[in-house]
Design a protein around this motif. Structure first.
Motif, PDB file in Angstrom:
ATOM      1  N   LEU A 198       0.834  -1.210   0.000  1.00  0.00           N
ATOM      2  CA  LEU A 198       0.000   0.000   0.000  1.00  0.00           C
ATOM      3  C   LEU A 198       0.869   1.259   0.000  1.00  0.00           C
ATOM      4  O   LEU A 198       0.605   2.220  -0.725  1.00  0.00           O
ATOM      5  CB  LEU A 198      -0.914  -0.011   1.227  1.00  0.00           C
ATOM      6  N   GLU A 199       1.933   1.201   0.803  1.00  0.00           N
ATOM      7  CA  GLU A 199       2.842   2.354   0.880  1.00  0.00           C
ATOM      8  C   GLU A 199       3.538   2.579  -0.473  1.00  0.00           C
ATOM      9  O   GLU A 199       3.627   3.698  -0.960  1.00  0.00           O
ATOM     10  CB  GLU A 199       3.897   2.089   1.965  1.00  0.00           C
ATOM     11  N   ARG A 200       4.002   1.475  -1.060  1.00  0.00           N
ATOM     12  CA  ARG A 200       4.680   1.573  -2.362  1.00  0.00           C
ATOM     13  C   ARG A 200       3.711   2.105  -3.425  1.00  0.00           C
ATOM     14  O   ARG A 200       4.073   2.960  -4.236  1.00  0.00           O
ATOM     15  CB  ARG A 200       5.194   0.188  -2.754  1.00  0.00           C
ATOM     16  N   LEU A 201       2.497   1.607  -3.387  1.00  0.00           N
ATOM     17  CA  LEU A 201       1.492   2.049  -4.357  1.00  0.00           C
ATOM     18  C   LEU A 201       1.224   3.536  -4.194  1.00  0.00           C
ATOM     19  O   LEU A 201       1.107   4.279  -5.178  1.00  0.00           O
ATOM     20  CB  LEU A 201       0.196   1.249  -4.161  1.00  0.00           C
ATOM     21  N   ASN A 202       1.128   3.985  -2.962  1.00  0.00           N
ATOM     22  CA  ASN A 202       0.858   5.401  -2.717  1.00  0.00           C
ATOM     23  C   ASN A 202       1.984   6.285  -3.237  1.00  0.00           C
ATOM     24  O   ASN A 202       1.733   7.339  -3.810  1.00  0.00           O
ATOM     25  CB  ASN A 202       0.656   5.658  -1.220  1.00  0.00           C
ATOM     26  N   VAL A 203       3.209   5.824  -3.021  1.00  0.00           N
ATOM     27  CA  VAL A 203       4.358   6.603  -3.507  1.00  0.00           C
ATOM     28  C   VAL A 203       4.343   6.661  -5.034  1.00  0.00           C
ATOM     29  O   VAL A 203       4.531   7.723  -5.637  1.00  0.00           O
ATOM     30  CB  VAL A 203       5.686   5.999  -2.980  1.00  0.00           C
ATOM     31  N   LEU A 204       4.098   5.502  -5.660  1.00  0.00           N
ATOM     32  CA  LEU A 204       4.060   5.466  -7.128  1.00  0.00           C
ATOM     33  C   LEU A 204       2.920   6.327  -7.671  1.00  0.00           C
ATOM     34  O   LEU A 204       3.071   7.004  -8.697  1.00  0.00           O
ATOM     35  CB  LEU A 204       3.915   4.025  -7.621  1.00  0.00           C
ATOM     36  N   LEU A 205       1.791   6.317  -6.967  1.00  0.00           N
ATOM     37  CA  LEU A 205       0.651   7.143  -7.386  1.00  0.00           C
ATOM     38  C   LEU A 205       0.972   8.630  -7.269  1.00  0.00           C
ATOM     39  O   LEU A 205       0.578   9.439  -8.115  1.00  0.00           O
ATOM     40  CB  LEU A 205      -0.588   6.812  -6.542  1.00  0.00           C
ATOM     41  N   LYS A 206       1.699   8.961  -6.215  1.00  0.00           N
ATOM     42  CA  LYS A 206       2.079  10.363  -6.000  1.00  0.00           C
ATOM     43  C   LYS A 206       2.968  10.839  -7.155  1.00  0.00           C
ATOM     44  O   LYS A 206       2.783  11.926  -7.684  1.00  0.00           O
ATOM     45  CB  LYS A 206       2.833  10.472  -4.663  1.00  0.00           C
ATOM     46  N   ILE A 207       3.904   9.986  -7.528  1.00  0.00           N
ATOM     47  CA  ILE A 207       4.804  10.337  -8.648  1.00  0.00           C
ATOM     48  C   ILE A 207       4.001  10.504  -9.930  1.00  0.00           C
ATOM     49  O   ILE A 207       4.171  11.463 -10.676  1.00  0.00           O
ATOM     50  CB  ILE A 207       5.877   9.240  -8.818  1.00  0.00           C
ATOM     51  N   GLN A 208       3.100   9.562 -10.142  1.00  0.00           N
ATOM     52  CA  GLN A 208       2.246   9.606 -11.331  1.00  0.00           C
ATOM     53  C   GLN A 208       1.461  10.917 -11.378  1.00  0.00           C
ATOM     54  O   GLN A 208       1.400  11.576 -12.414  1.00  0.00           O
ATOM     55  CB  GLN A 208       1.269   8.413 -11.267  1.00  0.00           C
ATOM     56  N   LYS A 209       0.935  11.288 -10.226  1.00  0.00           N
ATOM     57  CA  LYS A 209       0.094  12.495 -10.151  1.00  0.00           C
ATOM     58  C   LYS A 209       0.918  13.744 -10.434  1.00  0.00           C
ATOM     59  O   LYS A 209       0.508  14.609 -11.208  1.00  0.00           O
ATOM     60  CB  LYS A 209      -0.521  12.565  -8.744  1.00  0.00           C
ATOM     61  N   VAL A 210       2.077  13.811  -9.809  1.00  0.00           N
ATOM     62  CA  VAL A 210       2.907  15.015  -9.976  1.00  0.00           C
ATOM     63  C   VAL A 210       3.403  15.128 -11.424  1.00  0.00           C
ATOM     64  O   VAL A 210       3.319  16.190 -12.035  1.00  0.00           O
ATOM     65  CB  VAL A 210       4.108  14.984  -8.998  1.00  0.00           C
ATOM     66  N   LEU A 211       3.894  14.015 -11.960  1.00  0.00           N
ATOM     67  CA  LEU A 211       4.437  14.072 -13.319  1.00  0.00           C
ATOM     68  C   LEU A 211       3.347  14.326 -14.354  1.00  0.00           C
ATOM     69  O   LEU A 211       3.571  15.001 -15.348  1.00  0.00           O
ATOM     70  CB  LEU A 211       5.200  12.788 -13.651  1.00  0.00           C
ATOM     71  N   SER A 212       2.165  13.779 -14.098  1.00  0.00           N
ATOM     72  CA  SER A 212       1.062  13.986 -15.049  1.00  0.00           C
ATOM     73  C   SER A 212       0.578  15.428 -15.044  1.00  0.00           C
ATOM     74  O   SER A 212      -0.071  15.873 -15.990  1.00  0.00           O
ATOM     75  CB  SER A 212      -0.116  13.070 -14.719  1.00  0.00           C
ATOM     76  N   SER A 213       0.861  16.122 -13.971  1.00  0.00           N
ATOM     77  CA  SER A 213       0.388  17.516 -13.913  1.00  0.00           C
ATOM     78  C   SER A 213       1.377  18.472 -14.568  1.00  0.00           C
ATOM     79  O   SER A 213       1.209  19.676 -14.524  1.00  0.00           O
ATOM     80  CB  SER A 213       0.139  17.927 -12.458  1.00  0.00           C
ATOM     81  N   ALA A 214       2.429  17.911 -15.184  1.00  0.00           N
ATOM     82  CA  ALA A 214       3.418  18.760 -15.869  1.00  0.00           C
ATOM     83  C   ALA A 214       2.710  19.557 -16.959  1.00  0.00           C
ATOM     84  O   ALA A 214       1.865  19.033 -17.674  1.00  0.00           O
ATOM     85  CB  ALA A 214       4.506  17.883 -16.474  1.00  0.00           C
ATOM     86  N   HIS A 215       3.037  20.802 -17.029  1.00  0.00           N
ATOM     87  CA  HIS A 215       2.355  21.656 -18.009  1.00  0.00           C
ATOM     88  C   HIS A 215       3.365  22.198 -19.020  1.00  0.00           C
ATOM     89  O   HIS A 215       4.574  22.176 -18.792  1.00  0.00           O
ATOM     90  CB  HIS A 215       1.650  22.804 -17.312  1.00  0.00           C
ATOM     91  N   LEU A 216       2.830  22.689 -20.097  1.00  0.00           N
ATOM     92  CA  LEU A 216       3.708  23.269 -21.117  1.00  0.00           C
ATOM     93  C   LEU A 216       4.198  24.632 -20.654  1.00  0.00           C
ATOM     94  O   LEU A 216       3.475  25.371 -19.994  1.00  0.00           O
ATOM     95  CB  LEU A 216       2.950  23.434 -22.428  1.00  0.00           C
ATOM     96  N   GLU A 217       5.413  24.937 -21.007  1.00  0.00           N
ATOM     97  CA  GLU A 217       5.971  26.256 -20.698  1.00  0.00           C
ATOM     98  C   GLU A 217       5.610  27.197 -21.842  1.00  0.00           C
ATOM     99  O   GLU A 217       5.512  26.771 -22.994  1.00  0.00           O
ATOM    100  CB  GLU A 217       7.496  26.166 -20.585  1.00  0.00           C
ATOM    101  N   ALA A 218       5.434  28.452 -21.502  1.00  0.00           N
ATOM    102  CA  ALA A 218       5.061  29.418 -22.539  1.00  0.00           C
ATOM    103  C   ALA A 218       6.275  30.220 -22.993  1.00  0.00           C
ATOM    104  O   ALA A 218       6.942  30.836 -22.170  1.00  0.00           O
ATOM    105  CB  ALA A 218       3.993  30.358 -22.000  1.00  0.00           C
TER     106      ALA A 218
END
Lengths: 169, 219
Positions: free
Chosen positions: A33-53
């Protein structure tokens, strides 16, 4: 208690939606569960990457420089070939002169200096150094060959392969 | 983060929004002109036919991605801007040799990638400016407010990865980029990029776990 039931690959597949892991089993293993949460956190942060203007003048600046050369100053392709040819001509001329025995007679000896040593009655005699024009020229030829290879790489081969890569990619 | 699309003069304008705070204030972040492949083909034909002005539409459609890729590599805004501009100029100058069976975007971003890498290599041995030394996320300035601790931790962990893994994972998670495109841009086989991304995710997880543990110990 801390034993893991699932591998990292299985957890990643679960996150990517490639497989579904039963939540009951996950809850039974805090380590999973802990490992899954960490991996999910990474997924969430990286997926929120936005384009630079870029700046507002970006397009206008590119359009105003469309016909400019963007290659950084150095030896141009044409100059590089001229320089390479010059070096090669010099090498061949020198090699021809060497093989013709032109420099065989150019040799001599540098007289050794006699150096007085302060506070001592004797003087230090430095050894004589013999030199040969032929050997010096041979060294110059070798340096020129190395320079020619360097010029061939920088001025001819690299620009050629860069151009080919851009054209055919 | 939300996303909306609207159509203006036949071109789809995509706007990406961020939600700030509890009042759900919607702020347009980066405007991306999404053009269809057919439109892209037409524009390329126009440019090759002598209508240089048509190239500005291609620039508008791709400048944000191009700039972002350059920025991810260089971590310096002025340098990334210059590299991205140079890449567009190179693409224009070599457009006649562009293989039309491939995607223009992948070809262009590959040029951006190579140009930015060249800039980085040239920079080695020179002093870096203070902005580039701030950190991998590079989001200096106004974005600190909406950045959570986990963002900081993940970006700090990212900095610990090797350069190629960092780039692969960041490009992969950049909007709408698939594995094929990332591989095309980086000039590496798809499987290599896949392995890089997989390895990067696991290393990030290990690093993040370590950081969180350290933080818990200091509390």
């Amino acid at each position: 208690m801390n034993k893991r039931h699932y591998t990292d690959q299985q957890l990643l597949d679960h996150i990517d939606g490639l497989r579904v892991l039963p939540m009951e089993t996950l809850r039974q293993s805090p380590a999973d569960l802990e490992r899954l949460n960490v991996l999910l956190k990474i997924q969430k942060v990286l997926s929120s990457a936005h384009l630079e203007a870029p700046s507002a003048q970006f397009t206008a600046r590119v359009m105003s420089r469309l016909h400019q050369s963007v290659e950084k100053p150095g030896v141009s392709y044409r100059n590089g070939i001229w320089l390479l040819m010059g070096v090669l001509v010099a090498v061949f001329v020198m090699a021809g002169m060497l093989s013709g025995g032109f420099f065989d007679s150019f040799s001599g000896q540098l007289p050794g200096k006699v150096m007085p040593i302060p506070g001592e009655s004797f003087k230090l005699q430095l050894p004589e150094i013999s030199w040969s024009g032929k050997v010096i020229l041979e060294i110059i030829v070798v340096i020129n060959v190395a320079l020619a290879l360097f010029m061939l790489d920088r001025a001819v081969l690299r620009p050629y392969f860069l151009r080919r890569r851009l054209m055919h990619h | 983060m939300g996303r909306g699309r609207l159509q203006v003069d036949g071109e789809i304008i995509e706007e990406i929004y961020s939600i700030q705070g509890c009042n759900l204030k919607i702020v347009p972040r980066v405007q991306v002109n999404v053009i269809t492949r057919e439109r892209e083909e037409t524009l390329i034909d126009q440019v090759l036919g002598g209508d240089e002005g048509a190239y500005s539409h291609l620039i508008d459609a791709h400048k944000s991605y191009a700039y972002t890729i350059a920025y991810k590599i260089l971590l310096n805004r002025p340098e990334a801007e210059e590299a991205a501009q140079d890449a567009f100029i190179k693409a224009f100058q070599y457009l006649r040799g562009f293989n039309r069976s491939a995607r223009f975007s992948t070809w262009l971003y590959r040029i951006v990638f190579n140009t930015a890498i060249s800039y980085k290599r040239r920079r080695k041995g020179t002093f870096q400016d203070i902005n580039s030394a701030v950190g991998l996320s590079g989001d200096v300035g106004g974005r600190e407010l909406d950045r959570s601790d986990s963002h900081q931790h993940v970006h700090a962990a990212l900095a610990g990865l090797n350069e190629a893994d960092q780039l692969a994972i960041q490009l992969f998670y950049l909007q709408e980029m698939d594995l094929q495109e990332v591989a095309g841009i980086m000039g590496q086989p798809v499987n290599t990029v896949k392995v890089r991304i997989h390895r990067a995710r696991l290393r990030l997880a290990d690093e993040l776990k370590r950081m969180l543990k350290e933080e818990a110990l200091t509390l």
